[in-house]
Design a protein around this motif. Structure first.
Motif, PDB file in Angstrom:
ATOM      1  N   UNK A  28     -27.873 -11.101 -20.852  1.00 26.01           N
ATOM      2  CA  UNK A  28     -27.877 -12.464 -21.388  1.00 26.01           C
ATOM      3  C   UNK A  28     -26.504 -12.813 -21.949  1.00 26.01           C
ATOM      4  N   UNK A  29     -25.842 -11.860 -22.561  1.00 26.19           N
ATOM      5  CA  UNK A  29     -24.498 -12.106 -23.085  1.00 26.19           C
ATOM      6  C   UNK A  29     -23.541 -12.462 -21.947  1.00 26.19           C
ATOM      7  N   UNK A  34     -20.354 -16.550 -19.057  1.00 24.81           N
ATOM      8  CA  UNK A  34     -19.972 -17.267 -17.837  1.00 24.81           C
ATOM      9  C   UNK A  34     -20.366 -18.746 -17.908  1.00 24.81           C
ATOM     10  N   UNK A  35     -21.530 -19.029 -18.461  1.00 24.44           N
ATOM     11  CA  UNK A  35     -21.968 -20.426 -18.586  1.00 24.44           C
ATOM     12  C   UNK A  35     -21.009 -21.203 -19.479  1.00 24.44           C
ATOM     13  N   UNK A  36     -20.618 -20.599 -20.591  1.00 26.45           N
ATOM     14  CA  UNK A  36     -19.681 -21.271 -21.501  1.00 26.45           C
ATOM     15  C   UNK A  36     -18.326 -21.474 -20.842  1.00 26.45           C
ATOM     16  N   UNK A  39     -18.529 -24.333 -18.717  1.00 24.17           N
ATOM     17  CA  UNK A  39     -19.013 -25.509 -19.442  1.00 24.17           C
ATOM     18  C   UNK A  39     -20.356 -25.980 -18.881  1.00 24.17           C
ATOM     19  N   UNK A  40     -21.266 -25.021 -18.695  1.00 26.28           N
ATOM     20  CA  UNK A  40     -22.599 -25.297 -18.162  1.00 26.28           C
ATOM     21  C   UNK A  40     -23.653 -24.762 -19.131  1.00 26.28           C
ATOM     22  N   UNK A  41     -24.858 -25.247 -18.980  1.00 26.79           N
ATOM     23  CA  UNK A  41     -25.969 -24.667 -19.734  1.00 26.79           C
ATOM     24  C   UNK A  41     -26.344 -23.342 -19.070  1.00 26.79           C
ATOM     25  N   UNK A  42     -27.070 -22.520 -19.806  1.00 30.55           N
ATOM     26  CA  UNK A  42     -27.520 -21.249 -19.212  1.00 30.55           C
ATOM     27  C   UNK A  42     -28.402 -21.508 -18.006  1.00 30.55           C
ATOM     28  N   UNK A  43     -29.300 -22.486 -18.123  1.00 33.75           N
ATOM     29  CA  UNK A  43     -30.219 -22.784 -17.019  1.00 33.75           C
ATOM     30  C   UNK A  43     -29.458 -23.237 -15.778  1.00 33.75           C
TER      31      UNK A  43
END
Length: 77
Positions: A28-29, A34-36, A39-43
């Motif tokens: 999850x980390x 990678x999402x950050x 600049x995306x949400x985790x989903x």
């Protein structure tokens, strides 16, 4: 009186119900990192990764199927 349309965050055809995924803390980390960075949400990030993985999986299974077919046809004299 105006009737308000229901707003949706997802484009039409995307909503198929939630999928639940269990990840380890370190996994999850990595997703969050990678999402950050993108600049995306985790989903949204996981959707993209899933689609990339599906493409790779389908290409690999097609390649293995073709290889199996070639081996089967070359073993028959």
């Amino acid at each position: 009186m105006k009737i308000q349309q229901k707003l949706s965050r997802s484009p039409k055809g995307i909503l198929g119900g939630p999928l639940y995924l269990r990840l380890r803390t370190e996994e999850m980390a990595r997703v969050e990192q990678h999402a950050a960075a993108d600049n995306r949400s985790r989903a949204n990030f996981l959707r993209i990764v899933t689609l990339l993985g599906l493409d790779a999986y389908e290409k690999e299974t097609a390649r293995l199927s073709d290889l199996s077919t070639q081996l089967a046809s070359s073993s028959h004299p």
